[in-house]
Design a protein around this motif. Structure first.
Motif, mmCIF file in Angstrom:
data_model
loop_
_atom_site.group_PDB
_atom_site.id
_atom_site.type_symbol
_atom_site.label_atom_id
_atom_site.label_comp_id
_atom_site.label_asym_id
_atom_site.label_seq_id
_atom_site.Cartn_x
_atom_site.Cartn_y
_atom_site.Cartn_z
ATOM 1 N N ASP A 98 -23.705 -20.965 4.813
ATOM 2 C CA ASP A 98 -23.834 -19.523 4.652
ATOM 3 C C ASP A 98 -23.453 -18.872 5.967
ATOM 4 O O ASP A 98 -24.206 -18.913 6.939
ATOM 5 N N MET A 99 -22.276 -18.262 6.003
ATOM 6 C CA MET A 99 -21.764 -17.699 7.259
ATOM 7 C C MET A 99 -22.518 -16.448 7.696
ATOM 8 O O MET A 99 -22.298 -15.947 8.804
ATOM 9 N N ILE A 100 -23.409 -15.945 6.859
ATOM 10 C CA ILE A 100 -24.261 -14.834 7.265
ATOM 11 C C ILE A 100 -25.331 -15.302 8.251
ATOM 12 O O ILE A 100 -25.841 -14.527 9.055
ATOM 13 N N SER A 101 -25.641 -16.579 8.200
ATOM 14 C CA SER A 101 -26.781 -17.130 8.935
ATOM 15 C C SER A 101 -26.344 -18.052 10.070
ATOM 16 O O SER A 101 -25.675 -19.066 9.833
ATOM 17 N N TYR A 102 -26.758 -17.744 11.279
ATOM 18 C CA TYR A 102 -26.498 -18.641 12.407
ATOM 19 C C TYR A 102 -27.160 -20.001 12.182
ATOM 20 O O TYR A 102 -26.613 -21.041 12.553
#
Length: 346
Positions: A98-102
């Motif tokens: 999930d590229m929203i989440s580091y």
């Protein structure tokens, strides 16, 4: 080697560049004898659109092991099942990303490092355009900036040591691992209206100045600026890092967040001018498979090395490049990116 930053900035209008890209440029397909047997590739956002098509083309070249990095395991498995039917001899897996989440980006990179014995190709394809400002939970950044730039650069940096250590065996004539980041010709038309903001990156999160189209152009341009300095730390003998533009392609779903009239307009425009997804995705395969060390640090457009946006070659552009570099490293300091960069020089 002559990279994009060593070229003279283009003096052509964006309209002429667009026309050439869409109607004149000739695809550079891999050789019919190209054989990726025994090799491993990662494609993020590979469950749909150009990512799926690029994954399919790599498998057509007899790729042995494919990992699709997807935000939804369910949608990823649906895509993987289609690919498995077409390529039953290949090992195809879906890994959560999930590229929203580091946190998700870091977990994915750790999994790559611990579970893979070899890695040859990485295509960082995940991206989005949002018509309304939406902030990423946990970081507070506008989601386009988060996905298209910050998380993409973090994942690239985290994967570099693994690509260096687990890339193809070093031998005469053997190419190192390749990492290709999906870019856009629209970076050449970016106005970058917030360029004077200080600090720069938080200015993308301001709802008062949010412009969906311009933010997309600009946050894609940030990757060009980051790559400008990144090549000073990464040798082409260790990992080849480049940017690739697929041009305007029909049916990708990139404008799915737009209003109905805008989606309809994009569909008509795509039907009249767009490349097929097969041709668009071939730009990524070309960057990964056809291009060698000469493409390190380059922006590839229409299967050729192209200059970066003209702004980057100016005194103002050089200042912006350094500001983007410094602010990005500060943003990603929690992940130890400075140590990674220093390790890549050794």
């Amino acid at each position: 080697m002559v990279g994009s930053k060593d070229l003279k900035p283009s003096t052509r209008s964006f309209a002429s560049i667009f026309y050439y890209n869409q109607f004149k440029a000739e695809p550079n397909w891999p050789s019919p004898n190209e054989d990726l047997s025994g090799k491993t590739a990662i494609v993020t956002g590979g469950n749909t659109g150009l990512g799926f098509e690029a994954a399919s083309q790599l498998l057509d070249l007899r790729l042995s092991y494919l990992i699709l990095g997807c935000r939804s395991l369910e949608r990823g498995e649906l895509a993987a099942s289609k690919l498995r039917k077409q390529h039953p001899a290949a090992r195809i897996e879906v890994w959560l990303l999930d590229m929203i989440s580091y946190d998700s980006v870091q977990a994915f990179a750790r999994r790559v490092d611990t579970e893979l014995q070899r890695i040859d190709y990485v295509l960082l394809n995940a991206g989005l355009i949002l018509m309304n400002l939406t902030k990423a939970p946990g970081t507070g950044h506008e989601q386009g900036l988060q996905v298209n730039y910050l998380s993409t650069m973090l994942l690239a940096l985290l994967l570099l040591p693994t690509l260096k250590a687990k890339g193809p065996p070093r031998a005469p004539g053997q190419e190192p691992a390749h990492l290709t980041i999906v870019s856009a010709a629209l970076t050449l038309a970016a106005k970058f209206p917030n360029r004077d903001a200080n600090p720069l990156l938080p200015s993308f999160n301001d709802p008062k100045t949010f412009d969906a189209q311009e933010h997309y152009h600009s946050n894609k341009l940030l990757a060009h600026m980051f790559l400008w300095n990144l090549v000073d730390y990464v040798s082409a003998d260790d990992v080849v890092v480049n940017l690739a533009d697929p041009a305007w392609c029909k049916g990708t779903g990139l404008s799915r967040d737009a209003s109905a009239p805008l989606r309809a307009g994009a569909k008509v425009f795509g039907a009249l001018t767009g490349r097929t997804q097969r041709v668009g995705a071939s730009c990524f395969v070309d960057a990964l498979v056809n291009k060698g060390k000469e493409s390190h640090g380059c922006f590839l457009m229409s299967w050729q090395i192209h200059p970066f946006a003209s702004l980057l070659y100016t005194p103002e552009g050089h200042v912006l490049i350094q500001r983007v570099w410094d602010e990005t490293l500060a943003e990603l300091d929690f992940a130890g990116v400075r140590k990674i960069l220093e390790s890549m020089k050794s």
